[in-house]
Design an enzyme around this catalytic site. Structure first.
Site, PDB file in Angstrom:
ATOM      1  N   ARG A  54       0.834  -1.207   0.000  1.00 21.68           N
ATOM      2  CA  ARG A  54       0.000   0.000   0.000  1.00 21.68           C
ATOM      3  C   ARG A  54       0.867   1.256   0.000  1.00 21.68           C
ATOM      4  O   ARG A  54       0.441   2.313  -0.488  1.00 21.68           O
ATOM      5  CB  ARG A  54      -0.954  -0.003   1.203  1.00 21.68           C
ATOM      6  N   TYR A 107     -14.315  15.936 -17.851  1.00 16.42           N
ATOM      7  CA  TYR A 107     -14.846  14.578 -17.798  1.00 16.42           C
ATOM      8  C   TYR A 107     -15.946  14.519 -16.732  1.00 16.42           C
ATOM      9  O   TYR A 107     -15.841  15.156 -15.680  1.00 16.42           O
ATOM     10  CB  TYR A 107     -13.712  13.607 -17.481  1.00 16.42           C
ATOM     11  N   ASP A 179      -5.006  17.636 -16.321  1.00  9.68           N
ATOM     12  CA  ASP A 179      -5.260  16.267 -16.756  1.00  9.68           C
ATOM     13  C   ASP A 179      -4.723  16.125 -18.177  1.00  9.68           C
ATOM     14  O   ASP A 179      -5.226  16.764 -19.110  1.00  9.68           O
ATOM     15  CB  ASP A 179      -6.766  15.989 -16.710  1.00  9.68           C
ATOM     16  N   LYS A 204      -6.287   4.667 -20.020  1.00  8.60           N
ATOM     17  CA  LYS A 204      -6.446   5.000 -21.429  1.00  8.60           C
ATOM     18  C   LYS A 204      -5.163   4.699 -22.224  1.00  8.60           C
ATOM     19  O   LYS A 204      -4.758   3.561 -22.335  1.00  8.60           O
ATOM     20  CB  LYS A 204      -6.872   6.453 -21.556  1.00  8.60           C
TER      21      LYS A 204
END
Length: 390
Positions: A54, A107, A179, A204
């Site tokens: 983690r 988005y 972004d 993506k």
């Protein structure tokens, strides 16, 4: 090293076990210690050893190092999804009473985080058309701490002048987060233009094969990245799995090759659509007549593979188009080898208020295409057949 070389070799130390060409997947949750003294050194960051996946893992660290180099940053954090990267980055800069300014076209999930989630924590937001820098300057106040935008934006491909926004932000001691999912580090490096943090939905183009959900945040500020990793990624728990990190490393090897072909195909598709009698307008930064073409040309090394277009009709007409493609797949997401098509207002951006779509740069009849790696003639033929149904 040039981009294609870095995408294969950057960040590697050349010490793969048993002389393996590819790095192994360190599929472990926990790492062991030889002594308490070693534990103390690791906990005090005096050692590069690992404690728990983690917090860090060799496979994730390699991915983070590689992405940092490709984005011209100094450090990166891998997240379980693009939204984990975006939301964690925004939370890391904002506290109650602060304000975040966003571009009017985002988005859908990013828009929801800003307009629905952050206000629950007493964080304010303002929406502005950042393609007009003077409008941005008008809405800045003493509580503004972050400016956040995509360029090209999703889904109308609007282009924000990064350098101009950074100039405004720096005068007011405001952080800028961009972004860079659509452009990828192959076509654009916002950190080189003064941006504080770059985020990606690595799902993506970084992955490129539609088999991973992941996110990345990159910065030149190593201290900030350590804070983002250990105070936000670790504590919120948006942890990427080692296997997904390995898949992303595999995807990165072909990023440059893929983006060149994606763009070549997209340019042909965009020119086809721009001449079609049933298409009202085409949104693609590579077209000279596109409003943001000159700005894109000045800050990008290419124009990407995302296209949106308006058909000459209403929502039902647009539905008829997307329902009649055969080779192209109707789906959310983008950046895959396969060409994907969708209706943003009904799918990825359905969270926007229907009665105000135009205000945010959207319409119900807007169609978005993520141009894939198939032969461009086949993609165009499929679109031609679908458009013949209206």
């Amino acid at each position: 090293m040039k981009f294609d070389t870095k995408s294969i070799h950057a960040g590697a130390n050349g010490n793969n076990p048993n002389n393996a060409l590819n790095p192994p997947i360190f599929q472990t949750s926990t790492f062991v210690f030889d002594s308490i003294d070693q534990v103390k050194k690791v906990m005090a960051f005096e050692s590069d050893d690992y404690v728990y996946t983690r917090g860090n893992n060799p496979t994730l660290r390699l991915l983070e190092n590689r992405m940092a180099e490709l984005e011209c940053g100094n450090a990166a954090v891998a997240f379980a999804s693009g939204m984990a990267a975006i939301s964690s980055t925004l939370f890391s800069f904002l506290k109650p009473k602060d304000t975040v300014i966003v571009h009017k076209t985002l988005y859908g999930s990013s828009f929801n985080v800003v307009t629905k989630v952050l206000p629950q924590y007493d964080v304010n937001y303002k929406v502005v058309d950042m393609t007009k820098t003077d409008e941005l300057e008008k809405v800045i106040d003493a509580n503004t701490k972050v400016i956040y935008f995509e360029t090209p934006s999703n889904p109308n491909l609007s282009i924000v002048d990064i350098k101009k926004v950074v100039e405004v932000a720096k005068k007011n001691d405001i952080k800028v987060v961009v972004d860079n999912t659509f452009a990828t580090p192959y076509f654009q490096n916002p950190l080189e233009m003064g941006v504080d943090v770059v985020v990606h939905s690595a799902t993506k183009y970084i992955c490129g094969h539609g088999d991973v959900v992941a996110g990345i945040a990159v910065s030149k500020d190593v201290d900030y990245i350590n804070t983002l990793k250990f105070d936000y990624m670790c504590e919120f728990g948006g942890v990427m799995s080692p296997f997904n990190a390995w898949l992303l490393l595999r995807g990165l090897k072909t990023l440059g090759v893929r983006m060149r072909q994606h763009e070549a195909n997209a340019m042909k598709v965009a020119k086809f659509l721009s001449k079609h009698p049933k298409v009202k307008s085409v949104m693609y930064p590579g077209l000279e007549e596109f409003e943001g073409h000159e700005v894109a040309k000045s800050q990008m090394r290419g124009y990407g593979a995302m296209i949106s277009f308006e058909i000459d009709g209403d929502l039902e007409t647009a539905i008829r188009v997307v329902d009649n493609v055969k080779l192209i797949k109707l789906a959310v997401s983008l950046g895959d080898c396969e060409t994907l098509i969708e209706l943003p207002a009904a799918m990825t951006h359905s969270g926007y208020p229907k009665e105000e779509l135009v205000k945010f740069g959207l319409t119900e009849s807007m169609i978005r295409i993520s141009v894939g790696l198939e032969d461009s003639e086949d993609i165009i033929k499929d679109l031609e057949n679908a458009l013949s149904n209206i």
